[in-house]
Scaffold this motif. Structure first.
Motif, short mmCIF file in Angstrom:
data_model
loop_
_atom_site.label_atom_id
_atom_site.label_comp_id
_atom_site.label_asym_id
_atom_site.label_seq_id
_atom_site.Cartn_x
_atom_site.Cartn_y
_atom_site.Cartn_z
N ILE A 89 -1.17 -3.90 11.12
CA ILE A 89 -1.75 -2.56 11.03
C ILE A 89 -1.65 -2.13 9.57
O ILE A 89 -0.60 -2.26 8.95
CB ILE A 89 -0.97 -1.55 11.89
N LYS A 90 -2.76 -1.61 9.03
CA LYS A 90 -2.74 -1.13 7.66
C LYS A 90 -3.47 0.20 7.59
O LYS A 90 -4.57 0.34 8.11
CB LYS A 90 -3.44 -2.12 6.74
N LYS A 91 -2.80 1.19 6.99
CA LYS A 91 -3.45 2.48 6.72
C LYS A 91 -4.33 2.29 5.49
O LYS A 91 -3.86 1.84 4.44
CB LYS A 91 -2.40 3.56 6.49
N CYS A 92 -5.60 2.61 5.61
CA CYS A 92 -6.56 2.43 4.51
C CYS A 92 -6.63 3.69 3.66
O CYS A 92 -7.12 4.72 4.11
CB CYS A 92 -7.94 2.10 5.07
N GLU A 93 -6.13 3.60 2.47
CA GLU A 93 -6.19 4.71 1.52
C GLU A 93 -7.55 4.67 0.83
O GLU A 93 -8.02 3.60 0.44
CB GLU A 93 -5.08 4.59 0.47
N LYS A 94 -8.20 5.82 0.66
CA LYS A 94 -9.51 5.87 0.02
C LYS A 94 -9.49 5.25 -1.38
O LYS A 94 -10.45 4.62 -1.79
CB LYS A 94 -10.02 7.30 -0.05
N SER A 95 -8.38 5.42 -2.08
CA SER A 95 -8.30 4.93 -3.45
C SER A 95 -8.24 3.41 -3.55
O SER A 95 -8.59 2.85 -4.58
CB SER A 95 -7.09 5.54 -4.15
N SER A 96 -7.80 2.73 -2.50
CA SER A 96 -7.64 1.28 -2.59
C SER A 96 -8.54 0.50 -1.62
O SER A 96 -8.41 -0.70 -1.50
CB SER A 96 -6.17 0.90 -2.32
N THR A 97 -9.45 1.20 -0.95
CA THR A 97 -10.37 0.53 -0.04
C THR A 97 -11.80 0.98 -0.29
O THR A 97 -12.04 2.06 -0.83
CB THR A 97 -10.03 0.81 1.45
N THR A 98 -12.72 0.13 0.12
CA THR A 98 -14.12 0.50 0.15
C THR A 98 -14.42 0.89 1.59
O THR A 98 -14.14 0.11 2.50
CB THR A 98 -15.00 -0.68 -0.29
#
Length: 162
Positions: free
Chosen positions: A74-83
């Protein structure tokens, strides 16, 4: 309430989607968006789940998901590090001079006309949620007959793999 995007890698077999969505409903959490697709490994699927809540709710969701045997990571997707992207198909009434205005609007948003009828067009748009919503708002005066969106999908930037 904050919007959270989770990327969940799961085993790819029957019933996993039902168990994950059931986990949310049993605890009274709403899924705002859910996309699922097999990965390059046919034995695994990736779920992109969008939920609204606070940090406590997110923590509870992550804890409950991690208890499921089929959940690999499970990974929380941060806007700054994901597209993060969404796709939409929008059917718009397009008659007479409106057609060229609609085409021009689509060009500005790098959207594509993928189907042309005598009195309507279907537009395909890909981008951020904000971009899709802006395009829909600009097309509304011409008469949106219907639209459908895929829901958000996300991927880490760079060479890292989940």
């Amino acid at each position: 309430m904050e919007k959270y995007v989770l990327s969940v890698l799961v085993e790819n077999h029957a019933g996993v989607l039902s168990r994950v969505s059931g986990l949310f409903s049993r605890r009274g959490y709403n899924i705002d968006s859910l996309t699922v697709c097999e990965t390059s490994n046919p034995g695994q699927s990736r779920m992109t789940i969008v939920v609204n809540g606070d940090a406590y709710i997110l923590e509870q969701i992550e804890k409950q998901l991690s208890k499921l045997v089929e959940v690999i990571s499970i990974k929380k997707c941060e806007k700054s590090s994901t597209t993060q992207r969404e796709m939409a198909l929008i059917k718009v009434k397009a008659v007479g001079e409106q057609r060229s205005i609609i085409i021009g609007t689509c060009d500005i948003f790098r959207a594509h006309i993928i189907d042309v009828g005598t009195d309507s067009v279907i537009v395909e748009a890909t981008g951020s949620e904000e971009k899709i919503e802006s395009l829909i708002r600009l097309l509304e005066p011409y008469g949106i007959l219907e639209y459908v969106k895929t829901g958000l999908t996300a991927m880490d930037r760079g060479a890292t793999v989940m």
